[in-house]
Design a protein around this motif. Structure first.
Motif, PDB file in Angstrom:
ATOM      1  N   GLN A   1       0.806  -1.212   0.000  1.00  0.00           N
ATOM      2  CA  GLN A   1       0.000   0.000   0.000  1.00  0.00           C
ATOM      3  C   GLN A   1       0.846   1.273   0.000  1.00  0.00           C
ATOM      4  N   LEU A   2       2.166   1.152   0.034  1.00  0.00           N
ATOM      5  CA  LEU A   2       3.037   2.325   0.032  1.00  0.00           C
ATOM      6  C   LEU A   2       3.164   2.894  -1.376  1.00  0.00           C
ATOM      7  N   PRO A   3       3.687   4.129  -1.516  1.00  0.00           N
ATOM      8  CA  PRO A   3       3.957   4.674  -2.857  1.00  0.00           C
ATOM      9  C   PRO A   3       4.959   3.816  -3.617  1.00  0.00           C
ATOM     10  N   ALA A   4       4.964   4.003  -4.934  1.00  0.00           N
ATOM     11  CA  ALA A   4       5.769   3.137  -5.799  1.00  0.00           C
ATOM     12  C   ALA A   4       7.258   3.206  -5.466  1.00  0.00           C
ATOM     13  N   GLY A   5       7.786   4.411  -5.205  1.00  0.00           N
ATOM     14  CA  GLY A   5       9.203   4.544  -4.901  1.00  0.00           C
ATOM     15  C   GLY A   5       9.603   3.837  -3.623  1.00  0.00           C
ATOM     16  N   ALA A   6       8.833   4.053  -2.550  1.00  0.00           N
ATOM     17  CA  ALA A   6       9.143   3.389  -1.277  1.00  0.00           C
ATOM     18  C   ALA A   6       8.973   1.884  -1.392  1.00  0.00           C
ATOM     19  N   ARG A   7       7.942   1.444  -2.116  1.00  0.00           N
ATOM     20  CA  ARG A   7       7.726   0.005  -2.283  1.00  0.00           C
ATOM     21  C   ARG A   7       8.877  -0.635  -3.058  1.00  0.00           C
ATOM     22  N   THR A   8       9.344   0.036  -4.104  1.00  0.00           N
ATOM     23  CA  THR A   8      10.469  -0.502  -4.880  1.00  0.00           C
ATOM     24  C   THR A   8      11.735  -0.585  -4.036  1.00  0.00           C
ATOM     25  N   PHE A   9      11.973   0.441  -3.216  1.00  0.00           N
ATOM     26  CA  PHE A   9      13.170   0.447  -2.360  1.00  0.00           C
ATOM     27  C   PHE A   9      13.124  -0.686  -1.340  1.00  0.00           C
ATOM     28  N   LEU A  10      11.983  -0.887  -0.693  1.00  0.00           N
ATOM     29  CA  LEU A  10      11.872  -1.942   0.317  1.00  0.00           C
ATOM     30  C   LEU A  10      11.979  -3.324  -0.307  1.00  0.00           C
ATOM     31  N   LEU A  11      11.381  -3.496  -1.487  1.00  0.00           N
ATOM     32  CA  LEU A  11      11.496  -4.784  -2.166  1.00  0.00           C
ATOM     33  C   LEU A  11      12.931  -5.047  -2.614  1.00  0.00           C
ATOM     34  N   ALA A  12      13.652  -3.974  -2.967  1.00  0.00           N
ATOM     35  CA  ALA A  12      15.041  -4.149  -3.400  1.00  0.00           C
ATOM     36  C   ALA A  12      15.936  -4.586  -2.247  1.00  0.00           C
ATOM     37  N   ILE A  13      15.769  -3.968  -1.078  1.00  0.00           N
ATOM     38  CA  ILE A  13      16.634  -4.326   0.052  1.00  0.00           C
ATOM     39  C   ILE A  13      16.241  -5.667   0.678  1.00  0.00           C
ATOM     40  N   SER A  14      15.064  -6.175   0.338  1.00  0.00           N
ATOM     41  CA  SER A  14      14.665  -7.492   0.837  1.00  0.00           C
ATOM     42  C   SER A  14      14.855  -8.593  -0.192  1.00  0.00           C
ATOM     43  N   SER A  15      15.472  -8.292  -1.318  1.00  0.00           N
ATOM     44  CA  SER A  15      15.675  -9.282  -2.369  1.00  0.00           C
ATOM     45  C   SER A  15      16.914 -10.126  -2.086  1.00  0.00           C
ATOM     46  N   GLU A  16      17.029 -11.234  -2.817  1.00  0.00           N
ATOM     47  CA  GLU A  16      18.177 -12.129  -2.641  1.00  0.00           C
ATOM     48  C   GLU A  16      19.475 -11.478  -3.118  1.00  0.00           C
ATOM     49  N   ALA A  17      19.386 -10.661  -4.192  1.00  0.00           N
ATOM     50  CA  ALA A  17      20.590 -10.012  -4.696  1.00  0.00           C
ATOM     51  C   ALA A  17      21.201  -9.075  -3.662  1.00  0.00           C
ATOM     52  N   PHE A  18      20.352  -8.304  -2.985  1.00  0.00           N
ATOM     53  CA  PHE A  18      20.863  -7.403  -1.949  1.00  0.00           C
ATOM     54  C   PHE A  18      21.433  -8.191  -0.780  1.00  0.00           C
ATOM     55  N   ALA A  19      20.763  -9.299  -0.419  1.00  0.00           N
ATOM     56  CA  ALA A  19      21.248 -10.113   0.703  1.00  0.00           C
ATOM     57  C   ALA A  19      22.609 -10.720   0.388  1.00  0.00           C
ATOM     58  N   VAL A  20      22.773 -11.232  -0.855  1.00  0.00           N
ATOM     59  CA  VAL A  20      24.063 -11.821  -1.230  1.00  0.00           C
ATOM     60  C   VAL A  20      25.160 -10.757  -1.266  1.00  0.00           C
ATOM     61  N   SER A  21      24.826  -9.589  -1.812  1.00  0.00           N
ATOM     62  CA  SER A  21      25.817  -8.504  -1.856  1.00  0.00           C
ATOM     63  C   SER A  21      26.220  -8.062  -0.457  1.00  0.00           C
ATOM     64  N   LEU A  22      25.234  -7.931   0.416  1.00  0.00           N
ATOM     65  CA  LEU A  22      25.541  -7.540   1.795  1.00  0.00           C
ATOM     66  C   LEU A  22      26.389  -8.590   2.490  1.00  0.00           C
ATOM     67  N   PHE A  23      26.106  -9.863   2.237  1.00  0.00           N
ATOM     68  CA  PHE A  23      26.889 -10.939   2.840  1.00  0.00           C
ATOM     69  C   PHE A  23      28.336 -10.900   2.361  1.00  0.00           C
ATOM     70  N   VAL A  24      28.541 -10.676   1.066  1.00  0.00           N
ATOM     71  CA  VAL A  24      29.897 -10.614   0.517  1.00  0.00           C
ATOM     72  C   VAL A  24      30.663  -9.434   1.101  1.00  0.00           C
ATOM     73  N   ILE A  25      30.014  -8.277   1.179  1.00  0.00           N
ATOM     74  CA  ILE A  25      30.680  -7.094   1.735  1.00  0.00           C
ATOM     75  C   ILE A  25      31.025  -7.317   3.211  1.00  0.00           C
ATOM     76  N   THR A  26      30.103  -7.942   3.922  1.00  0.00           N
ATOM     77  CA  THR A  26      30.361  -8.228   5.333  1.00  0.00           C
ATOM     78  C   THR A  26      31.539  -9.187   5.495  1.00  0.00           C
ATOM     79  N   CYS A  27      31.614 -10.200   4.634  1.00  0.00           N
ATOM     80  CA  CYS A  27      32.737 -11.142   4.705  1.00  0.00           C
ATOM     81  C   CYS A  27      34.058 -10.452   4.406  1.00  0.00           C
ATOM     82  N   LEU A  28      34.065  -9.580   3.400  1.00  0.00           N
ATOM     83  CA  LEU A  28      35.296  -8.851   3.081  1.00  0.00           C
ATOM     84  C   LEU A  28      35.721  -7.956   4.238  1.00  0.00           C
ATOM     85  N   ALA A  29      34.747  -7.268   4.821  1.00  0.00           N
ATOM     86  CA  ALA A  29      35.071  -6.425   5.974  1.00  0.00           C
ATOM     87  C   ALA A  29      35.590  -7.258   7.140  1.00  0.00           C
ATOM     88  N   MET A  30      34.995  -8.437   7.326  1.00  0.00           N
ATOM     89  CA  MET A  30      35.440  -9.307   8.412  1.00  0.00           C
ATOM     90  C   MET A  30      36.859  -9.804   8.167  1.00  0.00           C
TER      91      MET A  30
END
Length: 659
Positions: free
Chosen positions: A548-577
């Motif tokens: 029910q959110l506006p299109a921009g906010a909905r797209t942003f939330l769906l992007a950060i909850s996607s598998e691609a974002f999760a994998v990217s975040l995991f890789v960055i976290t591993c590199l930082a670690m």
């Protein structure tokens, strides 16, 4: 004072060369620094139980201090959790009629049953007592339990408040807040543990040469500080003695100890299996008889026993097994610190797994129907509001645990103190005055906190009850510690204990997240009560709100909850670690090199001092010979002087310092 005056005059002389703007900035910076220091000092004076904890530290050492500091941390944590639940869930419902807010209630589906309280009609007095202890009856329709929150939206004059979304987000928030807070405190304790475990000699030096606080002017404070340092030194010496004993074991002694440990661990597994099976049987028996007792008039005592049967079995198991584990650990021949950790881990496994067995048994009853497949996903006939039933079980565990703690203090610990003090029989002297068992006491509050984390979703006022409970327990434990307990015969260090207590609490939090996540995402919501009546599961409110959110906010939330974002975040976290690990390894190598350099410098200084002392002794011998044979002093060869070392003009004193 003269040095301070010189420093002040020097600063004033330097300030004359500065411009007015620089002088103003410097004075402002100095004033802000003083205000900051005064603010921190004021906050430290307002710290909860500050004076009581200092007294306990001086009388019983830092080991006992770590328990009471841990208890204070949980009081603050539960109070913050209560503020979250009250501010975002209860307060909007309370203020809606007074703020011109129109409340929209959920529509109940008649096919899935209606939610009514278990006490209807004329209620006698003893039933009120049963309801107060079990959370049934009149308490079911209060802010205490999940079933009371039947509101879907609250329409205020300028905005609409989505209560189901707030309920879910607050649950996630208090679990995430607990995780961050525990990890932060654990990191501090872990750093101290690493520093103290790295070099034991450094720990001794810090306590002996730098452990005293020279700002102490009060005699009582000086005695408390002296006692605290004495306890820490006893702890270190005891651990060194145990380590030396372990190092001197023969192969035959090691084999004998390993065989004994294997047999005792098999016995521990058998005890745990018997306890879990008893909890499972008691839960099923209790749920069947509670359903029958709602329709029939049952004896008050039997009704109370049926209500509390799982809690009674769990409490008996939690009371008996630590005694068995404490007796067994004496024959396994571990160090004092490891004894505490290992006993605590066994008791943690027993207590926390008992809660899981209770929930599994209860959910087995909730999700099973006589017809086979449940229409609503749960047994809506016996459990029209299963969330409130789970909340009642957590409420009963919390209340019964508090009753047991108070009863043991009054009816066991105080009489034992009186018997030991005023009875001269041999049995009383053998029994002796009790010690403050830190593993059992820490486990009590970890167990209660795990119940609080699990039950807050189903019983929103449980953090307030837990805060009051721990607040009272602090004074109960303080009184029994000062009046009934004696100092530990085998003291232990608090540096590693603080970290270990928080690690055990982190295990409890991880275990609590599992049933809460399953209840939110997997099991169908009750269709007769609660804020999630119009949803299949509690988690469904989140994607529906995002849609029910506006299109921009909905797209942003769906992007950060996607598998691609999760994998990217995991890789960055591993590199930082990996970077942090490499940096820590480099720092450790530099520290080792500096330590070796300091050792070499110390050896060089020792060598030079030895040469200096040797030269002093040689000079004394030569001076004595020159006095008796002064006529031959002119014939001393220069080569002899060059080979005899360094000469001093004055002879050495009699009390030369040797290193």
């Amino acid at each position: 004072m003269a040095e301070k005056r010189r420093d002040k005059d020097q600063r004033l002389e330097q300030a004359k060369d500065l411009s007015s703007w620089s002088q103003w900035k410097q004075s402002t910076r100095r004033t802000l620094r003083r205000l900051k220091e005064d603010g921190f000092e004021m906050l430290s004076n307002l710290e909860l139980w500050r004076g009581d904890i200092h007294v306990i530290e001086g009388m019983f050492g830092t080991g006992i201090l770590s328990y009471f500091s841990f208890l204070r941390f949980l009081v603050l944590l539960n109070f913050i959790m209560f503020l979250l639940m009250f501010g975002f869930v209860m307060l909007p419902i309370i203020t809606a009629p007074h703020a011109s807010g129109n409340t929209t209630f959920n529509h109940v589906d008649g096919n899935t049953g209606l939610y009514v309280t278990s006490r209807r009609g004329l209620v006698v007095f003893h039933q009120h007592i049963t309801d107060l202890l079990s959370g049934a009856g009149f308490l079911e329709q209060t802010y205490l339990f999940y079933g009371y929150y039947k509101v879907e939206t609250i329409h205020f004059p300028k905005f609409t408040y989505n209560l189901p979304l707030a309920y879910l987000l607050v649950t996630i928030a208090y679990l995430f807040l607990s995780l961050i807070w525990i990890v932060k405190r654990s990191a501090t304790g872990f750093k101290r543990k690493l520093v103290q475990d790295e070099d034991r000699f450094q720990s001794f030096c810090n306590k002996i040469f730098a452990g005293w606080d020279f700002c102490i002017v009060n005699d009582s404070a000086a005695r408390l500080k002296r006692s605290s340092l004495l306890y820490e030194l006893k702890t270190d010496l005891e651990e060194e003695r145990i380590k030396q004993k372990i190092a001197d074991r023969t192969r035959k002694e090691k084999c004998r100890i390993y065989v004994i440990r294997l047999i005792l661990n098999l016995f521990v597994i058998a005890v745990l299996a018997a306890c879990f099976y008893s909890i499972y049987i008691a839960t099923n028996f209790s749920q069947k008889h509670i359903s029958c007792s709602i329709e029939m008039n049952v004896n008050f005592i039997l009704d109370l026993i049926y209500e509390y049967l799982p809690s009674i079995v769990i409490t008996l198991a939690n009371f008996i097994t630590p005694l068995i584990f404490s007796l067994i650990i004496q024959f396994e021949d571990y160090s004092p610190a490891f004894e505490i950790r290992f006993t605590l881990m066994r008791c943690v496994f027993m207590r926390l797994t008992s809660i899981c067995v209770l929930l599994v048994s209860l959910w087995g009853q909730i999700t099973s129907c006589q017809e086979g497949n449940c229409v609503c996903g749960y047994n809506h006939i016996l459990y029209p509001c299963w969330e409130s039933r789970v909340g009642q079980e957590m409420y009963k565990l919390m209340i019964f645990d508090f009753i047991i703690i108070g009863a043991v203090t009054v009816f066991v610990e105080f009489p034992r103190k009186l018997i030991v003090d005023y009875c001269d029989c041999g049995l009383a002297k053998w029994w002796g005055q009790q010690e403050f068992a830190i593993p059992q006491n820490v486990l009590e509050i970890v167990y209660g906190q795990t119940i609080c984390w699990i039950g807050t979703f189903y019983c929103p006022l449980l953090p307030a009850i837990c805060t009051i409970k721990y607040f009272i327990i602090f004074y109960i434990k303080k009184v029994t510690l000062v009046n009934n307990c004696r100092p530990a015969t085998r003291p232990f260090r608090a540096s590693s204990s603080n970290f270990f207590f928080l690690a055990v609490l982190l295990i409890g939090l991880a275990l609590a997240c599992v049933p809460v996540t399953i209840g939110i995402a997997q099991i169908s919501c009750s269709q007769a009560c609660g804020p999630f009546v119009n949803y299949t599961t509690s988690w469904e409110v989140l994607p529906r709100t995002v849609s029910q959110l506006p299109a921009g906010a909905r797209t942003f939330l769906l992007a950060i909850s996607s598998e691609a974002f999760a994998v990217s975040l995991f890789v960055i976290t591993c590199l930082a670690m990996f970077y942090v690990i490499a940096l820590a390894g480099a720092h450790k190598r530099v520290i080792n090199q500096l330590r070796e350099q300091l050792v070499m410098d110390g050896r060089d200084k020792r060598f030079l001092i030895q040469k200096l002392c040797q030269a002093q002794r040689t000079c004394a011998i030569i001076s004595t010979g020159a006095g008796s044979q002064s006529h031959s002093s002119d014939r001393v060869s220069p080569s002899y002087r060059s080979n005899s070392g360094v000469f001093l003009i004055q002879p050495p004193p009699d009390s030369a310092t040797h290193v």
